[in-house]
Design an enzyme around this catalytic site. Structure first.
Site, PDB file in Angstrom:
ATOM      1  N   LYS A 106      -1.278  -9.377   3.138  1.00  0.00           N
ATOM      2  CA  LYS A 106      -0.509  -8.959   4.308  1.00  0.00           C
ATOM      3  C   LYS A 106      -1.333  -8.011   5.165  1.00  0.00           C
ATOM      4  O   LYS A 106      -1.987  -7.110   4.638  1.00  0.00           O
ATOM      5  CB  LYS A 106       0.800  -8.276   3.906  1.00  0.00           C
TER       6      LYS A 106
ATOM      7  N   ASP B 180      -0.892  -6.163  -0.072  1.00  0.00           N
ATOM      8  CA  ASP B 180      -1.266  -5.509   1.181  1.00  0.00           C
ATOM      9  C   ASP B 180      -2.774  -5.311   1.266  1.00  0.00           C
ATOM     10  O   ASP B 180      -3.404  -4.883   0.293  1.00  0.00           O
ATOM     11  CB  ASP B 180      -0.612  -4.134   1.277  1.00  0.00           C
TER      12      ASP B 180
ATOM     13  N   ASP C 208       0.831  -1.198   0.000  1.00  0.00           N
ATOM     14  CA  ASP C 208       0.000   0.000   0.000  1.00  0.00           C
ATOM     15  C   ASP C 208       0.871   1.255   0.000  1.00  0.00           C
ATOM     16  O   ASP C 208       0.377   2.374  -0.067  1.00  0.00           O
ATOM     17  CB  ASP C 208      -0.988   0.004   1.160  1.00  0.00           C
ATOM     18  N   SER C 209       2.188   1.060   0.025  1.00  0.00           N
ATOM     19  CA  SER C 209       3.141   2.149  -0.195  1.00  0.00           C
ATOM     20  C   SER C 209       2.939   2.803  -1.550  1.00  0.00           C
ATOM     21  O   SER C 209       3.450   3.895  -1.799  1.00  0.00           O
ATOM     22  CB  SER C 209       4.574   1.638  -0.071  1.00  0.00           C
TER      23      SER C 209
ATOM     24  N   GLU D 294       9.521  -4.170  10.635  1.00  0.00           N
ATOM     25  CA  GLU D 294       9.905  -2.862  10.107  1.00  0.00           C
ATOM     26  C   GLU D 294      10.353  -1.919  11.219  1.00  0.00           C
ATOM     27  O   GLU D 294       9.692  -1.784  12.247  1.00  0.00           O
ATOM     28  CB  GLU D 294       8.733  -2.233   9.338  1.00  0.00           C
TER      29      GLU D 294
ATOM     30  N   GLU E   9      -1.222  -5.589   8.877  1.00  0.00           N
ATOM     31  CA  GLU E   9      -0.395  -4.956   9.894  1.00  0.00           C
ATOM     32  C   GLU E   9      -0.998  -5.183  11.279  1.00  0.00           C
ATOM     33  O   GLU E   9      -2.213  -5.159  11.447  1.00  0.00           O
ATOM     34  CB  GLU E   9      -0.286  -3.455   9.642  1.00  0.00           C
TER      35      GLU E   9
END
Length: 270
Positions: free
Chosen positions: A117, A87, A48-49, A186, A119
Protein backbone atom coordinates in the site's frame (compact mmCIF):
# COMPACT_ATOMS: atom_id res chain seq x y z
CA UNK A 1 8.20 -17.94 0.56
CA UNK A 2 5.02 -19.02 -1.25
CA UNK A 3 1.49 -18.92 0.02
CA UNK A 4 -1.94 -19.57 -1.43
CA UNK A 5 -4.57 -17.12 -0.18
CA UNK A 6 -8.28 -17.76 -0.32
CA UNK A 7 -9.01 -14.06 -0.92
CA UNK A 8 -7.43 -12.39 -3.96
CA UNK A 9 -7.43 -8.92 -5.51
CA UNK A 10 -9.99 -10.20 -8.01
CA UNK A 11 -12.27 -11.30 -5.18
CA UNK A 12 -12.05 -7.86 -3.55
CA UNK A 13 -12.91 -6.06 -6.78
CA UNK A 14 -15.78 -8.49 -7.40
CA UNK A 15 -17.14 -7.82 -3.93
CA UNK A 16 -17.69 -4.18 -4.89
CA UNK A 17 -19.59 -5.15 -8.02
CA UNK A 18 -21.82 -7.44 -5.93
CA UNK A 19 -22.36 -4.83 -3.24
CA UNK A 20 -20.63 -6.94 -0.57
CA UNK A 21 -18.77 -5.02 2.12
CA UNK A 22 -15.06 -5.72 2.59
CA UNK A 23 -13.93 -6.30 6.16
CA UNK A 24 -10.35 -5.18 6.79
CA UNK A 25 -8.30 -4.84 9.96
CA UNK A 26 -4.69 -4.32 10.95
CA UNK A 27 -2.45 -6.95 12.51
CA UNK A 28 1.24 -6.93 13.32
CA UNK A 29 2.05 -10.47 14.48
CA UNK A 30 1.22 -14.11 13.82
CA UNK A 31 -0.99 -14.61 16.90
CA UNK A 32 -3.34 -11.71 16.26
CA UNK A 33 -3.27 -12.46 12.53
CA UNK A 34 -4.47 -16.00 13.19
CA UNK A 35 -7.28 -14.73 15.43
CA UNK A 36 -8.63 -12.11 13.01
CA UNK A 37 -8.20 -14.52 10.10
CA UNK A 38 -10.26 -17.14 11.91
CA UNK A 39 -12.89 -14.47 12.60
CA UNK A 40 -13.36 -14.13 8.84
CA UNK A 41 -11.85 -10.78 7.87
CA UNK A 42 -11.21 -10.37 4.14
CA UNK A 43 -8.08 -8.23 4.30
CA UNK A 44 -5.32 -7.79 6.87
CA UNK A 45 -3.28 -4.61 6.64
CA UNK A 46 0.19 -4.67 8.14
CA UNK A 47 0.17 -0.94 8.74
CA UNK A 48 3.06 1.38 9.37
CA UNK A 49 0.80 2.38 12.27
CA UNK A 50 2.91 -0.20 14.11
CA UNK A 51 5.32 2.68 14.76
CA UNK A 52 2.67 4.28 16.97
CA UNK A 53 0.75 1.24 18.20
CA UNK A 54 3.68 -1.04 19.03
CA UNK A 55 6.62 1.34 19.35
CA UNK A 56 5.03 4.34 21.05
CA UNK A 57 6.04 6.87 18.38
CA UNK A 58 3.99 10.01 17.79
CA UNK A 59 3.72 9.40 14.03
CA UNK A 60 4.23 6.62 11.50
CA UNK A 61 7.29 8.29 9.98
CA UNK A 62 9.85 6.23 11.90
CA UNK A 63 8.65 2.90 10.48
CA UNK A 64 11.40 1.26 8.45
CA UNK A 65 11.39 -1.11 5.50
CA UNK A 66 13.01 -3.74 7.72
CA UNK A 67 10.25 -3.41 10.32
CA UNK A 68 7.49 -3.66 7.72
CA UNK A 69 9.11 -6.69 6.13
CA UNK A 70 9.55 -8.46 9.47
CA UNK A 71 5.99 -7.82 10.63
CA UNK A 72 4.59 -8.61 7.20
CA UNK A 73 6.34 -11.97 7.23
CA UNK A 74 5.04 -13.00 10.66
CA UNK A 75 1.50 -11.85 9.86
CA UNK A 76 1.51 -14.01 6.73
CA UNK A 77 2.59 -16.98 8.87
CA UNK A 78 -0.56 -16.58 10.96
CA UNK A 79 -2.94 -16.14 8.04
CA UNK A 80 -4.64 -18.75 5.90
CA UNK A 81 -7.63 -17.00 4.29
CA UNK A 82 -7.36 -13.22 4.36
CA UNK A 83 -5.52 -11.14 1.79
CA UNK A 84 -2.45 -9.52 3.37
CA UNK A 85 -1.31 -6.02 2.39
CA UNK A 86 1.90 -4.44 3.72
CA UNK A 87 2.37 -0.68 4.02
CA UNK A 88 5.35 0.80 2.23
CA UNK A 89 6.97 3.10 4.82
CA UNK A 90 7.99 6.73 4.41
CA UNK A 91 10.79 7.29 1.85
CA UNK A 92 10.65 3.71 0.56
CA UNK A 93 8.79 4.77 -2.61
CA UNK A 94 9.06 8.55 -2.87
CA UNK A 95 12.74 8.89 -3.86
CA UNK A 96 12.60 7.28 -7.30
CA UNK A 97 10.40 4.95 -9.31
CA UNK A 98 13.22 2.42 -9.63
CA UNK A 99 13.80 2.34 -5.89
CA UNK A 100 10.05 2.12 -5.27
CA UNK A 101 9.67 -0.94 -7.50
CA UNK A 102 12.72 -2.63 -5.99
CA UNK A 103 11.58 -2.02 -2.42
CA UNK A 104 8.00 -3.11 -3.07
CA UNK A 105 9.15 -6.23 -4.91
CA UNK A 106 11.43 -7.18 -2.04
CA UNK A 107 8.58 -6.74 0.43
CA UNK A 108 6.48 -9.24 -1.50
CA UNK A 109 9.41 -11.64 -1.95
CA UNK A 110 10.40 -11.59 1.70
CA UNK A 111 6.96 -11.61 3.31
CA UNK A 112 4.73 -13.69 1.08
CA UNK A 113 2.09 -10.94 1.27
CA UNK A 114 -0.29 -10.28 -1.58
CA UNK A 115 0.17 -6.55 -2.09
CA UNK A 116 1.68 -3.30 -0.87
CA UNK A 117 0.00 0.00 0.00
CA UNK A 118 1.18 3.50 -0.94
CA UNK A 119 -0.08 6.87 0.28
CA UNK A 120 -0.83 9.71 -2.13
CA UNK A 121 -2.50 10.63 -5.39
CA UNK A 122 -1.01 12.06 -8.58
CA UNK A 123 2.43 12.27 -6.98
CA UNK A 124 2.72 8.46 -6.69
CA UNK A 125 1.02 7.48 -9.94
CA UNK A 126 4.30 6.81 -11.76
CA UNK A 127 5.47 4.52 -8.95
CA UNK A 128 2.13 2.72 -8.87
CA UNK A 129 2.14 2.20 -12.63
CA UNK A 130 5.69 0.83 -12.58
CA UNK A 131 4.92 -1.52 -9.69
CA UNK A 132 1.81 -2.88 -11.38
CA UNK A 133 3.78 -3.32 -14.60
CA UNK A 134 6.29 -5.37 -12.60
CA UNK A 135 3.51 -7.61 -11.27
CA UNK A 136 3.17 -6.01 -7.83
CA UNK A 137 -0.45 -5.46 -6.70
CA UNK A 138 -0.90 -2.01 -5.18
CA UNK A 139 -3.47 -0.53 -2.82
CA UNK A 140 -3.82 3.26 -2.79
CA UNK A 141 -4.48 5.60 0.14
CA UNK A 142 -6.15 9.02 -0.08
CA UNK A 143 -7.52 11.65 2.29
CA UNK A 144 -5.55 12.00 5.46
CA UNK A 145 -2.24 10.30 4.71
CA UNK A 146 -0.31 9.76 7.96
CA UNK A 147 3.12 9.94 6.33
CA UNK A 148 2.28 13.52 5.33
CA UNK A 149 0.98 14.47 8.79
CA UNK A 150 3.32 17.46 9.11
CA UNK A 151 2.58 18.73 5.60
CA UNK A 152 -1.16 18.44 6.29
CA UNK A 153 -0.91 20.33 9.58
CA UNK A 154 -1.84 17.41 11.80
CA UNK A 155 -4.67 14.91 11.90
CA UNK A 156 -7.20 16.90 9.87
CA UNK A 157 -10.25 15.89 7.88
CA UNK A 158 -9.48 16.19 4.17
CA UNK A 159 -11.71 17.27 1.28
CA UNK A 160 -13.87 19.68 3.24
CA UNK A 161 -14.24 22.26 0.45
CA UNK A 162 -15.38 21.68 -3.14
CA UNK A 163 -11.93 22.11 -4.65
CA UNK A 164 -10.30 19.65 -2.25
CA UNK A 165 -13.12 17.16 -2.75
CA UNK A 166 -12.78 17.33 -6.53
CA UNK A 167 -9.04 16.82 -6.19
CA UNK A 168 -9.64 13.63 -4.20
CA UNK A 169 -11.92 12.32 -6.94
CA UNK A 170 -9.29 13.14 -9.55
CA UNK A 171 -6.58 11.45 -7.46
CA UNK A 172 -8.72 8.33 -7.11
CA UNK A 173 -9.34 8.19 -10.87
CA UNK A 174 -5.61 8.60 -11.51
CA UNK A 175 -4.76 5.79 -9.10
CA UNK A 176 -7.33 3.51 -10.73
CA UNK A 177 -5.93 4.30 -14.16
CA UNK A 178 -2.44 3.48 -12.87
CA UNK A 179 -3.66 0.05 -11.78
CA UNK A 180 -4.48 -0.01 -8.06
CA UNK A 181 -6.91 -2.73 -7.02
CA UNK A 182 -8.33 -0.79 -4.07
CA UNK A 183 -8.04 2.58 -2.29
CA UNK A 184 -8.13 3.39 1.42
CA UNK A 185 -10.08 6.58 2.17
CA UNK A 186 -9.12 8.11 5.51
CA UNK A 187 -10.65 11.02 7.42
CA UNK A 188 -12.91 12.67 4.88
CA UNK A 189 -16.55 13.83 4.98
CA UNK A 190 -19.09 11.10 4.27
CA UNK A 191 -20.44 12.80 1.09
CA UNK A 192 -16.91 13.12 -0.30
CA UNK A 193 -16.10 9.47 0.37
CA UNK A 194 -19.41 8.53 -1.26
CA UNK A 195 -18.48 10.59 -4.30
CA UNK A 196 -15.01 9.05 -4.57
CA UNK A 197 -16.43 5.54 -4.15
CA UNK A 198 -18.91 6.13 -6.95
CA UNK A 199 -16.25 7.55 -9.26
CA UNK A 200 -14.04 4.44 -9.37
CA UNK A 201 -14.66 0.79 -10.21
CA UNK A 202 -12.14 -0.49 -7.66
CA UNK A 203 -13.27 -0.87 -4.04
CA UNK A 204 -12.71 1.81 -1.44
CA UNK A 205 -11.97 0.91 2.17
CA UNK A 206 -12.82 3.62 4.65
CA UNK A 207 -11.51 4.67 8.03
CA UNK A 208 -13.23 7.76 9.33
CA UNK A 209 -14.88 8.18 5.93
CA UNK A 210 -18.46 7.16 6.65
CA UNK A 211 -20.61 4.13 5.75
CA UNK A 212 -20.68 4.43 1.96
CA UNK A 213 -17.22 3.05 1.23
CA UNK A 214 -17.03 -0.49 -0.14
CA UNK A 215 -15.41 -1.69 3.06
CA UNK A 216 -14.04 -0.58 6.41
CA UNK A 217 -10.72 -0.92 8.21
CA UNK A 218 -9.82 -0.28 11.85
CA UNK A 219 -6.61 -0.63 13.81
CA UNK A 220 -7.02 -3.84 15.81
CA UNK A 221 -5.60 -2.46 19.05
CA UNK A 222 -7.96 0.52 18.86
CA UNK A 223 -11.15 -1.45 18.33
CA UNK A 224 -10.18 -3.91 21.09
CA UNK A 225 -9.80 -1.11 23.61
CA UNK A 226 -6.08 -1.68 24.08
CA UNK A 227 -5.08 1.79 22.90
CA UNK A 228 -7.02 3.57 25.62
CA UNK A 229 -5.68 7.05 24.95
CA UNK A 230 -7.03 7.08 21.40
CA UNK A 231 -10.73 7.85 20.93
CA UNK A 232 -11.52 9.64 17.64
CA UNK A 233 -15.15 10.07 16.64
CA UNK A 234 -15.01 7.38 13.96
CA UNK A 235 -13.75 4.65 16.31
CA UNK A 236 -16.08 2.08 17.82
CA UNK A 237 -14.54 -0.19 20.46
CA UNK A 238 -15.82 -3.76 20.44
CA UNK A 239 -14.02 -4.89 23.62
CA UNK A 240 -12.30 -3.38 26.65
CA UNK A 241 -9.15 -5.48 26.66
CA UNK A 242 -7.02 -2.77 28.25
CA UNK A 243 -9.03 -3.06 31.45
CA UNK A 244 -9.07 -6.86 31.16
CA UNK A 245 -5.27 -7.01 30.85
CA UNK A 246 -4.76 -4.75 33.87
CA UNK A 247 -7.15 -6.86 35.92
CA UNK A 248 -5.56 -10.17 34.91
CA UNK A 249 -1.98 -9.01 35.52
CA UNK A 250 -3.03 -7.41 38.81
CA UNK A 251 -4.57 -10.68 40.03
CA UNK A 252 -1.47 -12.60 38.92
CA UNK A 253 0.80 -10.16 40.75
CA UNK A 254 -1.30 -10.43 43.90
CA UNK A 255 -1.21 -14.24 43.90
CA UNK A 256 2.56 -14.31 43.34
CA UNK A 257 3.13 -11.88 46.20
CA UNK A 258 0.88 -13.73 48.62
CA UNK A 259 2.31 -17.10 47.63
CA UNK A 260 -0.89 -18.67 46.29
CA UNK A 261 0.56 -19.03 42.80
CA UNK A 262 2.04 -21.36 41.80
CA UNK A 263 0.03 -23.86 43.81
CA UNK A 264 0.67 -27.60 44.18
CA UNK A 265 -1.25 -28.40 41.00
CA UNK A 266 1.04 -26.16 38.99
CA UNK A 267 4.19 -28.11 39.91
CA UNK A 268 5.82 -31.31 38.65
CA UNK A 269 6.78 -34.48 40.52
CA UNK A 270 10.04 -36.32 40.01
Amino acid sequence: MTRTMSVTTFDLVAMKSRGEKIVAITAYDALFASLVDAAGVDLILVGDSLASVLCGEETTLSATLEQMTYHGRIVVRGTSRAFVVVDMPFLSYQVSVTEAVRNAGNVLKQTGAGAVKLEGGFEVVDAVRAMVRAGIPVMGHLGFTPQAVHALGGHRIQGKDDEAASRLVEDAAALEEAGVFSIVLELMPTPVARRVTGAVSVPTVGIGAGPDCDGQVLVLHDMLGLNEGFSPRFLKTYAELGAAVRDAVGRYAGEVREGSYPAVEHGYER
